[in-house]
Design a protein around this motif. Structure first.
Motif, PDB file in Angstrom:
ATOM      1  N   ASN A 281       0.821  -1.204   0.000  1.00  0.00           N
ATOM      2  CA  ASN A 281       0.000   0.000   0.000  1.00  0.00           C
ATOM      3  C   ASN A 281       0.861   1.263   0.000  1.00  0.00           C
ATOM      4  O   ASN A 281       0.538   2.251  -0.668  1.00  0.00           O
ATOM      5  N   GLN A 285       0.929   4.042  -2.947  1.00  0.00           N
ATOM      6  CA  GLN A 285       0.735   5.461  -2.643  1.00  0.00           C
ATOM      7  C   GLN A 285       1.894   6.292  -3.176  1.00  0.00           C
ATOM      8  O   GLN A 285       1.695   7.384  -3.725  1.00  0.00           O
ATOM      9  N   GLY A 388      -6.948   6.314   2.764  1.00  0.00           N
ATOM     10  CA  GLY A 388      -6.089   5.324   2.122  1.00  0.00           C
ATOM     11  C   GLY A 388      -4.713   5.855   1.785  1.00  0.00           C
ATOM     12  O   GLY A 388      -3.738   5.096   1.719  1.00  0.00           O
ATOM     13  N   MET A 389      -4.607   7.184   1.563  1.00  0.00           N
ATOM     14  CA  MET A 389      -3.310   7.793   1.249  1.00  0.00           C
ATOM     15  C   MET A 389      -2.463   8.047   2.488  1.00  0.00           C
ATOM     16  O   MET A 389      -1.288   8.364   2.381  1.00  0.00           O
ATOM     17  N   PHE A 392      -2.082   2.779   5.938  1.00  0.00           N
ATOM     18  CA  PHE A 392      -1.761   1.734   4.956  1.00  0.00           C
ATOM     19  C   PHE A 392      -2.030   0.303   5.432  1.00  0.00           C
ATOM     20  O   PHE A 392      -1.853  -0.633   4.674  1.00  0.00           O
ATOM     21  N   ILE A 397      -5.339   0.395  -1.376  1.00  0.00           N
ATOM     22  CA  ILE A 397      -5.715   1.693  -1.931  1.00  0.00           C
ATOM     23  C   ILE A 397      -6.455   1.481  -3.250  1.00  0.00           C
ATOM     24  O   ILE A 397      -6.008   0.716  -4.102  1.00  0.00           O
ATOM     25  N   PRO A 399      -7.634   4.264  -5.568  1.00  0.00           N
ATOM     26  CA  PRO A 399      -7.868   5.641  -6.027  1.00  0.00           C
ATOM     27  C   PRO A 399      -8.570   5.656  -7.379  1.00  0.00           C
ATOM     28  O   PRO A 399      -8.439   4.738  -8.182  1.00  0.00           O
TER      29      PRO A 399
END
Length: 502
Positions: A281, A285, A388-389, A392, A397, A399
């Protein structure tokens, strides 16, 4: 019996309004899918059923959001003919069907396509497990938690009097708190369950989005691409190229670790997989942040900055959403939580909506009502992306990236949107009890789901609302200190490589 929705006696204006909303929301959902889907899924015949699930699910969410203002409109000044009780139950049953069955089936199908030879068998095996688990949970839950107890006041009379006798007021003046218990229908229980689960999404992600939505829009204006010189562009291009190569090395290393752990079991292996998921994650990111930075530089070079209209639109939307957030905060505190003898301290937004309605412009009251609700749902979606950003270890994530979003990310976010829709509708009814009086929603949410024996503890003590406010304040402080998303994998100063942040 032959006209369950009451269409024959319906106000034609409501009917036209409904068709306009359905068409608008359907077109918007298709546009969102086309705008964000990745090139591999962009072909018209590619994963048609999965795309249908996404488009119908989004349209269902938008339509459910608009049902409350339509319900209010339908009840003023008298019943206009639309059977809103049936509409509400159909909407929530479809949402439950989509969340618990249709979306999991579409997800298994999409992820299995191309990864296994027998897709149908793979989907059937997994869906059989899902159906059994969901069926057991819903059946047991309905049996144990499907009873509602509505509080009432009973008046006890010491003696019986003739109807025209004097003194009845003194004899029958003793009041006692009591309740009426009854078993609700399965549709009402499902509505309550979806709303209850949705409240957790609303509190966790909506509390983040309350600040993140206006802040990111305003920062989008502040950090808008500006013209750069060729020298500065080449410097940034080289720096981002080196960064991309470093991340490729990290990504290959994570893939190797994933292969090594594949098929292995045990407590230590589970811990390693959990740690690997967290690092994956962080890697995703970091890649996303790098891609966004590079896109900003490209636009600055190729377009000599950003279109002024787009930049100003971000700023205006940021200010509007900030005002909406402030209005909602004031209303939650003074219009719901702080009461005197059970009456809210201020009517605030209730008074505003009723004033617009009394002025004869009921359409405007409906639109303002809908805008306030859609703002809450936008906060939930934005809060999920922002969460989510920054965090982790909980979930992957997903997006939404223009032209590069896989369909499984659409499906993940659709589940969030549908759960958030259920919570927003229930919260909006609670927030506007005066404005939504005499509606079918008032009967469903105010007299049934709210008083289910298990759920009533949370609603009567405003557990969700207090938690939401506290979390929103904590998030506000955090985002004021760290407003921008930073890469979770920072360049190592000693080796020039990358390392996980934190």
């Amino acid at each position: 019996g032959g006209d369950p929705f009451g269409v024959a006696a319906m106000d034609w204006f409501i009917l036209i309004f409904l068709f306009v909303c359905i068409f608008t929301f359907l077109a918007t959902s298709v546009k969102l899918l086309v705008h964000f889907e990745q090139p591999e899924d962009a072909h018209l015949k590619s994963h048609v059923l999965v795309k249908f699930v996404v488009v119908f699910g989004l349209t269902l969410a938008w339509m459910t959001m608009i049902l409350l203002p339509i319900d209010v409109w339908n009840s003023r000044p008298t019943d206009r003919g639309l059977d809103m009780d049936t509409c509400w139950q159909v909407a929530f049953v479809l949402i439950g069907l989509w969340i618990f069955l249709v979306i999991p089936c579409a997800t298994f199908y999409y992820e299995a396509d191309g990864a296994t030879d027998n897709v149908k068998c793979y989907v059937f095996r997994h869906m059989l497990f899902v159906v059994i688990v969901v069926g057991l949970l819903l059946g047991i839950g309905f049996g144990l938690l499907g009873t509602a107890s509505i509080p009432i006041q009973s008046i006890h009379c010491g003696v019986w009097l003739e109807g025209d006798s004097a003194g009845g007021g003194q004899v029958c003046s003793e009041k006692q708190e009591s309740s009426i218990s009854f078993q609700v229908s399965f549709q009402i229980f499902l509505t309550a369950l979806l709303g209850f689960i949705g409240w957790f999404c609303f509190v966790l992600f909506g509390g983040v989005g309350f600040t993140a939505l206006p802040m990111d829009l305003i920062l989008g204006f502040v950090d808008r691409p500006r013209p750069v010189s060729p020298v500065e562009y080449n410097m940034k291009k080289n720096a981002y190229g080196n960064r991309a190569q470093e991340l490729m090395v990290v990504g290959n290393g994570l893939k190797e670790r994933e292969k090594d752990l594949e098929g292995k079991k045990g407590f230590a292996i589970r811990r390693q997989k959990k740690k690997l998921m967290t690092e994956m994650n962080k890697f995703k990111q970091a890649v996303l942040v790098l891609e966004e930075d590079w896109e900003t530089v490209k636009r600055a070079k190729e377009n000599r900055g950003e279109n002024a209209l787009l930049s100003i639109s971000r700023l205006v939307l940021g200010v509007i959403t900030a005002v909406f957030t402030l209005l909602w905060t004031i209303h939650i505190v003074f219009g719901i939580l702080i009461t005197i003898n059970g009456v809210p301290l201020l009517g605030f937004l209730n008074v505003l909506l009723e004033a617009i309605e009394d002025s004869g412009v009921q359409v405007m009251a409906t639109l303002v009502f809908a805008a306030l609700n859609f703002h809450l749902l936008a906060c939930v979606v934005k809060g999920c992306f922002k969460f989510g950003m920054r965090v982790f270890c909980l979930f992957p994530i997903h997006p939404m990236r223009v032209g590069d979003t896989p369909l499984n990310s659409f499906l993940f976010n659709l589940v969030l949107i549908l759960f958030g829709t259920c919570a927003v509708v229930m919260f909006s009814h609670e927030a506007f009890r005066d404005f939504s009086r005499l509606t079918a929603a008032d009967v469903i949410f105010g007299a049934q789901t709210r008083y289910l024996d298990f759920f009533r503890v949370f609603y009567q003590n405003n557990v969700f609302l207090y938690t939401f406010l506290v979390w929103a304040v904590v998030t506000l402080i955090y985002l004021l200190c760290k407003p921008r998303d930073e890469s979770a994998m920072l360049p190592s100063p000693s080796s020039g490589g990358v390392k996980a942040k934190g």
